[in-house]
Design a protein around this motif. Structure first.
Motif, PDB file in Angstrom:
ATOM      1  N   GLY A 511      52.971  27.571  33.886  1.00  0.00           N
ATOM      2  CA  GLY A 511      54.298  27.568  34.499  1.00  0.00           C
ATOM      3  C   GLY A 511      54.262  27.808  35.992  1.00  0.00           C
ATOM      4  O   GLY A 511      53.211  28.090  36.574  1.00  0.00           O
ATOM      5  N   ASP A 549      60.651  29.109  33.064  1.00  0.00           N
ATOM      6  CA  ASP A 549      59.708  29.413  31.988  1.00  0.00           C
ATOM      7  C   ASP A 549      60.287  29.147  30.600  1.00  0.00           C
ATOM      8  O   ASP A 549      59.655  28.478  29.766  1.00  0.00           O
ATOM      9  N   SER A 565      52.758  31.562  31.180  1.00  0.00           N
ATOM     10  CA  SER A 565      53.617  31.929  32.301  1.00  0.00           C
ATOM     11  C   SER A 565      52.788  32.512  33.447  1.00  0.00           C
ATOM     12  O   SER A 565      52.153  33.560  33.296  1.00  0.00           O
TER      13      SER A 565
END
Length: 615
Positions: A511, A549, A565
């Motif tokens: 991400g 996210d 993430s």
């Protein structure tokens, strides 16, 4: 040729359209994505008016070259001097030393009629800070100034040789247009900034001035004006900053402007473009153009959060007010009245002084002594990408499209196939460090400003198709996708589906990293200027919100990809990491989105086991 000395108010109205399009594009780029074509309208108008003036005097045998240049100086220099001086003064207070040094270079280039050349030479992999250059917009003025220097001499020479001025303009315009077509694809930056590839737009106006016998009325005026307005409107609606430009697309606004210039008797030209509000904005269009961009840049730089739409509107209003004041209090008194030779010499001296001030800014390294050594070192961090394999495995597609053989660690498995833009390239130092303690290979296929997306801009789309074929042949164990995803990350879903179909690899999507709206170094200097202390190790000021996210995870995991993430690794409830220690080398980001080597190593140390984890 018609009498070009006759004042045509609809031309000022057309100027108002041009400047409004550019200003709205800069203030609201998503709402007016094609507004940049306002510059092309300006080019055609300039070529039309200047050629008409010069040709009339050349044919009459009393053209005064020195007088022409003096009039141009009195027209261009007054507002430009004020804006350049104000930009340098404000920049001293709010800009990083390195950015201020670059501003000095831009000021010198602007004073030397070569802003377009300077900006062309600055463009490259890491020119993500272009929106923070207060003088970025002066590239168009540089092209016009170069035209003003060349074209009168060319017209004088053509007249003395007995050449047909119309044919000469047409041939030069066609040659410029052909060169533009040839360069826009392989060398888009050069095609955008070079005077020889943009001159056809000014020559279009010249051809109209020399070849069109103007009539105040006519049954075709309304048709031409309507067709011209439609072409301009289509350009604004259909183009954005992702399309190759100028190229063939520039024909639409250029021809549209020519049609409207040739139709002064049209209803729309007489009653809309010639209305007092439109003419009023057109008369101050030049100082409005000069003021609006530095104001937008500096207000965005000073404000701790993003400018709201209302604030951008207020800035446009302030620009109009400053343009009006500049026009009434500076431009008109200098352009007209007594003492014009003295005024001209003073303006030239002022421009020399601006160039000298810019040189001083450059030689003093942006007056870096304004900051204490610790902050100065942090603020001087640059995005150099020395460990990213620029030119080999991180390509600028306007310069090169073939990846080097060294982009793959041959014979090493498992293979991590790194695919993305320059922010993915910034992961390489962390991946290399992870290789010191873990056994895996790296295949790097990254391209500047190209998100993994099969439906992106043409050059990126072609590159991503090539990379997909490479991945299919290599069949790596892991494909790691990362990019500055921006607002639209739907395209990566297509990449994931294609990889699932063509390879047996695990697809891991990393991400977005924290995005520092003004760039982390700028946040540091602003924090110091406001609080006289170093920024905390974690901060929420000036950093983007983590809204991507959750939707990315939901979308991609449905397709069989794994989502990791980066935000969770670099941020917590206290904020996002700004530095890992007290020195410049400890900064986590070198600009808006690119991680430093230290941050790359930290991030990869946190997520590498997840990347390599067997399913």
């Amino acid at each position: 040729m018609g009498n070009q000395a006759i004042y045509r108010p609809h031309i000022d109205g057309l100027r108002a359209i041009a400047v409004s399009l550019v200003v709205l594009f800069h203030a609201y780029p998503s709402a007016f994505p094609g507004g940049f074509i306002g510059v092309d309208i300006f080019f055609v108008i300039s070529g039309y008016l200047i050629t008409g003036i010069i040709a009339r005097d050349v044919r009459a045998g009393h053209f005064d070259l020195v007088g022409f240049y003096a009039r141009r100086a009195r027209r261009i220099f007054p507002a430009l001097l004020i804006v350049l001086a104000a930009t340098l003064v404000v920049g001293y207070r709010w800009m990083l030393p390195d950015a201020y040094r670059q501003l000095g270079i831009d000021a010198v280039a602007s004073a030397a009629f070569s802003a377009n050349i300077a900006l062309m030479l600055q463009s490259g992999y890491f020119d993500v800070e272009s929106a923070k250059k207060p003088l970025l917009h002066l590239w168009s003025l540089g092209i016009e100034e170069q035209f003003y220097l060349f074209w009168p001499l060319a017209l004088m020479l053509s007249a003395r040789l007995g050449a047909n001025l119309f044919r000469a303009s047409l041939l030069l315009g066609l040659a410029s247009f052909a060169l533009n077509l040839a360069l826009t694809g392989p060398h888009p930056i050069a095609a955008f900034y070079l005077p020889v590839t943009r001159a056809f737009e000014l020559f279009a106006g010249a051809v109209l001035a020399l070849g069109w016998r103007e009539a105040p009325e006519g049954k075709w005026h309304d048709f031409r004006a309507l067709a011209g307005a439609a072409l301009i409107g289509l350009s604004v609606a259909l183009f954005d900053n992702t399309v190759p430009f100028p190229g063939w697309r520039a024909v639409l606004p250029v021809v549209g402007t020519m049609l409207m210039l040739s139709a002064p008797g049209a209803w729309g030209c007489r009653y809309i473009l010639s209305s007092r509000p439109m003419v009023g904005i057109g008369l101050i269009s030049y100082p409005h153009y000069l003021w609006h961009w530095p104001l937008l840049v500096y207000f965005a730089m000073i404000k701790t959060s993003s400018l709201t739409e209302i604030e951008r509107g207020l800035i446009i209003g302030l620009s109009l007010l400053m343009a009006w004041a500049t026009h009434r209090l500076i431009e008109l008194p200098i352009r007209f009245g007594r003492g014009r030779p003295l005024k001209t010499r003073g303006l030239v001296a002022g421009m020399v002084a601006i160039a000298a001030a810019g040189i001083i800014v450059v030689r003093s390294d942006g007056f870096d002594g304004r900051l204490p050594p610790q902050v100065r070192a942090i603020a001087s961090i640059r995005t150099n990408g020395s460990g990213w394999r620029v030119g080999e495995c991180l390509l600028d597609l306007s310069q090169k499209t073939d990846y080097a053989e060294t982009c793959v660690d041959h014979g090493k498995r498992p293979m991590v196939f790194l695919w993305g833009d320059s922010t993915a390239g910034a992961l390489l130092p962390g991946l290399r460090r992870a290789q010191e303690t873990r056994e895996f290979g790296i295949a790097q296929f990254t391209a500047s400003s190209c998100v993994p997306d099969l439906d992106g801009p043409p050059n990126c789309r072609e590159n991503n198709a090539r990379v997909l074929e490479i991945a299919a042949k290599m069949d790596p164990e892991v494909v790691l996708l990362h990019a500055y995803w921006g607002l639209n990350f739907d395209g990566v879903a297509g990449i994931v589906a294609a990889l699932k179909q063509r390879t047996h690899a695990r697809i891991v999507v990393l991400g977005p990293v924290p995005v520092w709206r003004r760039g982390l170094p700028q946040e540091i200097i602003l924090h110091y200027l406001q609080h006289q202390e170093l920024i905390p190790e974690r901060s929420n000021i000036g950093v983007s919100l983590n809204w991507q996210d959750a939707p990315m995870r939901a979308k991609l995991e449905q397709l069989g990809a794994e989502f990791i993430s980066a935000w969770d690794a670099l941020c917590d409830h206290r904020g996002c990491l700004t530095r890992i220690g007290p020195t410049a080398a400890d900064l986590t980001s070198s600009d808006t989105v690119h991680l430093t080597d230290r941050a790359s190593i930290l991030l990869m140390a946190t997520v590498i086991d997840k990347v390599l984890l067997a399913p």
